[in-house]
Write an enzyme that holds these catalytic residues in place. Structure first.
Site, PDB file in Angstrom:
ATOM      1  N   HIS A 123     -39.287 -36.271 -48.244  1.00  0.00           N
ATOM      2  CA  HIS A 123     -38.691 -35.208 -48.307  1.00  0.00           C
ATOM      3  C   HIS A 123     -37.069 -35.297 -48.119  1.00  0.00           C
ATOM      4  CE1 HIS A 123     -41.604 -32.641 -46.325  1.00  0.00           C
ATOM      5  NE2 HIS A 123     -42.459 -33.488 -45.964  1.00  0.00           N
TER       6      HIS A 123
ATOM      7  N   LYS B 267     -25.479 -28.774 -48.401  1.00  0.00           N
ATOM      8  CA  LYS B 267     -25.671 -27.254 -48.698  1.00  0.00           C
ATOM      9  C   LYS B 267     -24.375 -26.437 -48.662  1.00  0.00           C
ATOM     10  CE  LYS B 267     -30.147 -27.437 -45.361  1.00  0.00           C
ATOM     11  NZ  LYS B 267     -31.187 -27.035 -46.371  1.00  0.00           N
TER      12      LYS B 267
ATOM     13  N   LYS C 211     -29.597 -21.538 -43.511  1.00  0.00           N
ATOM     14  CA  LYS C 211     -30.815 -22.555 -43.604  1.00  0.00           C
ATOM     15  C   LYS C 211     -30.134 -23.246 -42.651  1.00  0.00           C
ATOM     16  CE  LYS C 211     -29.402 -22.124 -48.001  1.00  0.00           C
ATOM     17  NZ  LYS C 211     -31.615 -22.779 -48.870  1.00  0.00           N
ATOM     18  N   ARG C 212     -30.956 -24.714 -42.507  1.00  0.00           N
ATOM     19  CA  ARG C 212     -29.553 -24.965 -41.550  1.00  0.00           C
ATOM     20  C   ARG C 212     -28.642 -25.550 -41.856  1.00  0.00           C
ATOM     21  NH1 ARG C 212     -32.255 -27.723 -37.117  1.00  0.00           N
ATOM     22  NH2 ARG C 212     -30.498 -29.345 -37.033  1.00  0.00           N
TER      23      ARG C 212
ATOM     24  N   LYS D 162     -39.138 -17.668 -50.646  1.00  0.00           N
ATOM     25  CA  LYS D 162     -38.887 -16.983 -49.739  1.00  0.00           C
ATOM     26  C   LYS D 162     -38.404 -15.522 -50.127  1.00  0.00           C
ATOM     27  CE  LYS D 162     -40.156 -19.514 -45.687  1.00  0.00           C
ATOM     28  NZ  LYS D 162     -39.192 -20.818 -45.399  1.00  0.00           N
TER      29      LYS D 162
ATOM     30  N   THR E  66     -36.999 -24.175 -49.610  1.00  0.00           N
ATOM     31  CA  THR E  66     -38.159 -23.226 -49.496  1.00  0.00           C
ATOM     32  C   THR E  66     -37.674 -21.554 -49.292  1.00  0.00           C
ATOM     33  OG1 THR E  66     -38.927 -23.629 -47.314  1.00  0.00           O
ATOM     34  CG2 THR E  66     -40.278 -24.907 -48.842  1.00  0.00           C
TER      35      THR E  66
HETATM   36  C1  26Q Z   1     -35.683 -38.747 -37.680  1.00  0.00           C
HETATM   37  C2  26Q Z   1     -35.992 -39.530 -37.355  1.00  0.00           C
HETATM   38  C3  26Q Z   1     -35.059 -39.056 -36.349  1.00  0.00           C
HETATM   39  C4  26Q Z   1     -34.875 -37.801 -35.552  1.00  0.00           C
HETATM   40  C5  26Q Z   1     -34.848 -36.989 -36.881  1.00  0.00           C
HETATM   41  C6  26Q Z   1     -35.279 -36.453 -38.015  1.00  0.00           C
HETATM   42  C7  26Q Z   1     -35.281 -35.824 -38.860  1.00  0.00           C
HETATM   43  C8  26Q Z   1     -36.338 -34.426 -37.793  1.00  0.00           C
HETATM   44  C9  26Q Z   1     -36.271 -33.852 -39.578  1.00  0.00           C
HETATM   45  C10 26Q Z   1     -35.152 -35.905 -39.970  1.00  0.00           C
HETATM   46  C11 26Q Z   1     -35.626 -34.980 -40.849  1.00  0.00           C
HETATM   47  C12 26Q Z   1     -36.322 -34.657 -40.441  1.00  0.00           C
HETATM   48  C13 26Q Z   1     -36.361 -32.667 -41.637  1.00  0.00           C
HETATM   49  C14 26Q Z   1     -36.122 -32.648 -42.660  1.00  0.00           C
HETATM   50  C15 26Q Z   1     -36.631 -31.403 -43.634  1.00  0.00           C
HETATM   51  O1  26Q Z   1     -36.474 -30.852 -42.645  1.00  0.00           O
HETATM   52  N1  26Q Z   1     -36.342 -32.046 -45.042  1.00  0.00           N
HETATM   53  C16 26Q Z   1     -36.468 -30.932 -45.538  1.00  0.00           C
HETATM   54  O2  26Q Z   1     -37.514 -29.592 -46.246  1.00  0.00           O
HETATM   55  C17 26Q Z   1     -38.353 -29.694 -46.551  1.00  0.00           C
HETATM   56  C18 26Q Z   1     -39.608 -29.457 -47.100  1.00  0.00           C
HETATM   57  O3  26Q Z   1     -40.297 -29.809 -47.536  1.00  0.00           O
HETATM   58  C19 26Q Z   1     -37.375 -29.394 -48.074  1.00  0.00           C
HETATM   59  O4  26Q Z   1     -37.885 -28.020 -48.642  1.00  0.00           O
HETATM   60  C20 26Q Z   1     -36.041 -29.378 -47.446  1.00  0.00           C
HETATM   61  O5  26Q Z   1     -35.616 -29.202 -48.575  1.00  0.00           O
HETATM   62  C21 26Q Z   1     -35.639 -30.848 -46.907  1.00  0.00           C
HETATM   63  O6  26Q Z   1     -34.144 -30.467 -46.445  1.00  0.00           O
END
Ligand code: 26Q
Length: 802
Positions: free
Chosen positions: A348, A540, A534-535, A648, A644
């Site tokens: 991702h 971004k 979004k976050r 939406k 995403t």
């Molecule tokens: C990993 C290790 C330790 C702590 C946190 C994490 C961690 C947690 C969540 C790393 C990444 C995430 C989330 C990432 C995320 O939401 N990525 C998004 O995924 C979407 C679905 O595929 C994409 O549409 C987005 O572009 C992407 O940013």
């Protein structure tokens, strides 16, 4: 399901008698909601059991979607929709004097995810059930989901999300399905009488993993899949003394809270513990189920698929190896062949800081047997690759490098499929980020562009638009969302176009009311609602958005110019920042400060309003998206894997203002350049800057007076109360050379923005663009994404034709 209103009322009354022994008007909305939840749960229970029975009897191949985050939001309304009884229940409750919307409000959001990745997992659960894919979710039942966000003086403050304060009506605790997960200790390999190598463990810390199951209902198809979330508890073991406070606490902590970072990994032991906890419990429970089927272990991959959602569940690979070797007594070669065939992995992100890496010593200490297995996987990988590709190339693909374990490398080496989440993202994985792996294993790489469930994001959240669509093209699109393209035939139908405009206006009025009530800000529903939700992350580029707002404001202040004629604009932001991400929090403060300045300046005659909603999440998204005119998708090209919210917003008729990043590329392919607003650098230009080191943000600052005026406003007191933040942000752009090319893309962003006014004023043109966006958005339904996963990665059954 079929149920009459009268029968429903009877059952509702019976449930409230048994739960509360009182009359309906004596119940609080919460109690009324809990009563309804228990009735709905009972309705799904029969189908839940039946689905499970059918999967078992048919020995259907099952998918296990492992994800450290699931972000479903509220479940009441979506369950009612899927059961086909939403209207019956609403009317039945009205007869009893109960307002359904009040019950909806008291449900807490199941917010066990940060953003896109967790929400994608929830959309996939919805689509798997709807497409009859035998799919199971596997994750963690965090006692606290993503923090609740508050603004105090414009600063983000994080409060705990106590979503389990009231009973969670949707879950079922299954103590008899608990698994034990072992941490720490020492492991010794010894030969038994049969000459097999078996591990013996000493001084381990054992944790009991107790599953809580939630029904995932399919849309009008009687299929109910399972989402299994594990909770960490103290085992009832006589051998170990668990009475010490420290020990109890360390177990309790494992499923206490979701890590609030979504784009940089935090190398803490607790995080690693969480990962192994749900992986080990999940894989053990799969094998327990599989053994009951009575099929030889060698056929595991024909019956089970394990999907690894980002690298967080990568330990599925060594954990499956461990069970096959140590408990099933298979040879390494046999176990490895099965593991590779069973596991698949989705990437991702390409952002270096988000790629998970763990110090070898930490893994060795926490999960010593898993560490041994990872070392052996790597040893064999190196051995076989070196023969083919030489030592240097092979080293670059090593799982362990300089004492660091690279989880993505392990995930790739142990999976038969590796996919990216949008066309451009997959190309970048193949050509850049994972190029060496692509050379070594080209056939494993594939693309699966993300999708969204149109049920939640249109049917449920925008009933006005859904009804309008059905009036024109019938209701088939609800089951076959690509039929939304039938709307294209009505492009010249001015009656429809006017109605479309009216539906949007109604939604904007509803949002305006919410904003007035919760924030005290008056916004004009006839203004353009320009939305970025979004976050919060530098890549971004919420900063680009707010700089443009600032420049509009400064221009209005300069005196009468053509901009005075501008269509009023409401800029809407929703975003949480990771608590440790101070730059992101500074941007939040900046946006809030700009909002304060502009919203309270009567001299600009309400031409601009800035609304930063607190605590953005799934439920707020459901309110905002139907009311959006503009969808801001303005990440630096190559940085957003897919996105995403872009899908939406498009589905709800917003026009996309975007860079050609992530899935914006696919949106452009469908709607065409003329139906969106594109701007900014493209991939090749960005790589050129990277390669030549020729980007100098200072030059742009010096040569663009309008932009300079805007940037100076960050530090010259124009915006009150942002001394420190203004300076930091200013420095990030100039002293530190603007890592995300905000200044580079600024002019082209402003140009795209300035096209909006004239487009919006031509109501017919605008409504046509909006209609075409809706017409093409059905193709982004996650139903299709899931069917592609089912056909091309998992090799499992689904019920529809693509
Ligand atoms: C990993 C290790 C330790 C702590 C946190 C994490 C961690 C947690 C969540 C790393 C990444 C995430 C989330 C990432 C995320 O939401 N990525 C998004 O995924 C979407 C679905 O595929 C994409 O549409 C987005 O572009 C992407 O940013």
């Amino acid at each position: 399901m079929e149920i009459s209103k009268e029968q429903f009322k009877k059952e509702y009354n019976r449930a409230l008698t048994s739960l509360y022994a009182t009359e309906v008007h004596d119940l609080t909305p919460l109690e009324q909601y809990i009563t309804l939840g228990s009735v709905v749960k009972e309705y799904t229970a029969q189908n839940w059991m039946q689905t499970k029975r059918e999967y078992q009897q048919n020995q259907a191949k099952q998918v296990y979607y492992f994800s450290i985050e699931f972000l479903p939001g509220k479940l009441l309304k979506s369950n009612l929709l899927n059961l086909g009884i939403l209207d019956t229940v609403r009317e039945g409750l009205a007869d009893l004097g109960v307002d359904f919307t009040h019950l909806e409000e008291v449900e807490s959001d199941q917010g066990l995810g940060n953003g896109g990745l967790g929400r994608l997992a929830a959309c996939f659960m919805d689509s798997m059930a709807t497409c009859d894919v035998p799919g199971n979710g596997n994750g963690i039942r965090y006692r606290h989901g993503l923090f609740r966000q508050k603004f105090v003086n414009g600063y983000q403050v994080e409060l705990p999300d106590n979503w389990l304060r009231h009973e969670n009506v949707w879950e079922t605790r299954r103590e008899n399905k608990a698994e034990t997960v072992r941490f720490y200790g020492q492991v010794h390999l010894e030969e038994n009488e049969e000459g097999q190598i078996v591990p013996t463990y000493r001084n381990t810390q054992d944790v009991l993993a107790v599953p809580y199951d939630t029904a995932m209902t399919g849309y009008e198809n009687d299929t109910v899949n399972n989402l299994r979330l594990w909770s960490a508890e103290i085992p009832a073991s006589a051998e170990v003394d668990y009475s010490s406070e420290g020990m109890r606490k360390s177990i309790h902590n494992i499923s206490d809270m979701l890590y609030p970072d979504d784009s940089s990994y935090d190398g803490r032991m607790l995080r690693l513990k969480q990962e192994y906890f749900f992986v080990s419990a999940g894989v053990q429970s799969i094998l327990r189920y599989y053994r009951k089927l009575g099929v030889p272990m060698e056929h595991l991959a024909e019956n089970i698929s394990i999907h690894i959602n980002d690298t967080h569940p990568t330990m599925c690979i060594p954990e499956l190896m461990r069970l096959l070797l140590d408990e099933e007594g298979l040879t390494w070669e046999a176990a490895w062949a099965i593991t590779m065939k069973t596991c698949s992995y989705t990437n991702h992100t390409i952002m270096a800081e988000a790629l998970e890496k763990w110090p070898e010593h930490m893994v060795a200490e926490l999960v010593p047997r898993i560490y041994q297995i990872i070392c052996e996987i790597n040893r064999r990988h190196i051995e076989s690759m070196t023969l083919l590709y030489g030592a240097q190339f092979t080293w670059r693909t090593s799982i362990i490098q300089d004492g660091i374990i690279h989880m993505a490398h392990l995930a790739i080496i142990g999976s038969h499929s590796i996919n990216g989440v949008a066309k451009l993202h997959t190309e970048i994985l193949k050509e850049k980020a994972l190029h060496d792996f692509y050379l070594a294993f080209p056939a494993r790489f594939n693309n699966k562009t993300n999708g969204i469930t149109h049920r939640r994001w249109l049917l449920l959240s925008n009933e006005g638009l859904s009804d309008l669509i059905s009036d024109y093209i019938g209701t088939e699109w609800k089951k076959k969302p690509n039929e939304l393209y039938l709307l294209k035939a009505f492009k010249e139908d001015s009656v429809l176009l006017d109605k479309l405009e009216q539906v949007k206006l109604d939604n904007k009025m509803r949002l305006a009311e919410y904003v007035k009530e919760t924030m005290g800000i008056e916004i004009d529903p006839h203004a353009v609602f320009d939305v970025q939700i979004k976050r919060l992350h530098a890549y971004k580029r919420q900063l680009l958005n707010v700089l443009h707002i600032l420049s509009l404001y400064l221009k209005l202040k300069e005196g009468p110019t053509p901009e005075q004629e501008m269509v009023p604009r409401v800029f809407i932001f929703g975003a949480k920042a990771a608590p440790s991400y101070s730059y992101a929090k500074e941007i939040i403060k900046l946006i809030n400060a700009v909002a304060d300045l502009i919203n309270n300046d009567t001299s600009i005659n309400n031409k601009i309003k800035v609304v930063f909603v607190e605590n953005y999440g799934v439920t707020l998204a459901e309110k905002i998206i139907p009311a959006a005119d503009i969808s801001e998708q303005i990440s630096l090209v190559t940085k957003e894997a897919s996105g995403t919210s872009n899908m939406k917003l498009m589905l709800n008729g917003a026009i996309t203002l975007a860079t050609l990043d992530g899935a914006n590329v696919e949106i452009r392919d469908k709607v065409g350049d003329e139906n969106m607003l594109l701007f900014g650098m493209q991939e090749a230009e960005l790589y050129h800057f990277y390669d030549s080191h020729s980007y100098h943000s200072h030059d742009i600052y010096n040569h663009n007076p309008r932009l300079k005026r805007c940037l100076d406003a960050l530090v010259d007191g124009t915006i009150p109360n942002i001394e420190a933040e203004g300076q930091e942000i200013f420095d990030s752009l100039l002293k530190y050379n603007d890592e995300y090319f905000v200044l580079k893309d600024y002019d082209s962003y402003v140009a795209a923005q300035s096209r909006i006014d004239s487009l919006y004023t031509d109501r017919k043109k605008w409504n046509q663009m909006s209609l075409l966006n809706i017409a093409h958005a059905g193709e982004f339904s996650s139903d299709y994404t899931i069917m592609h996963y089912a056909d091309e990665i998992w090799n499992v059954h689904h019920n529809k034709n693509l």
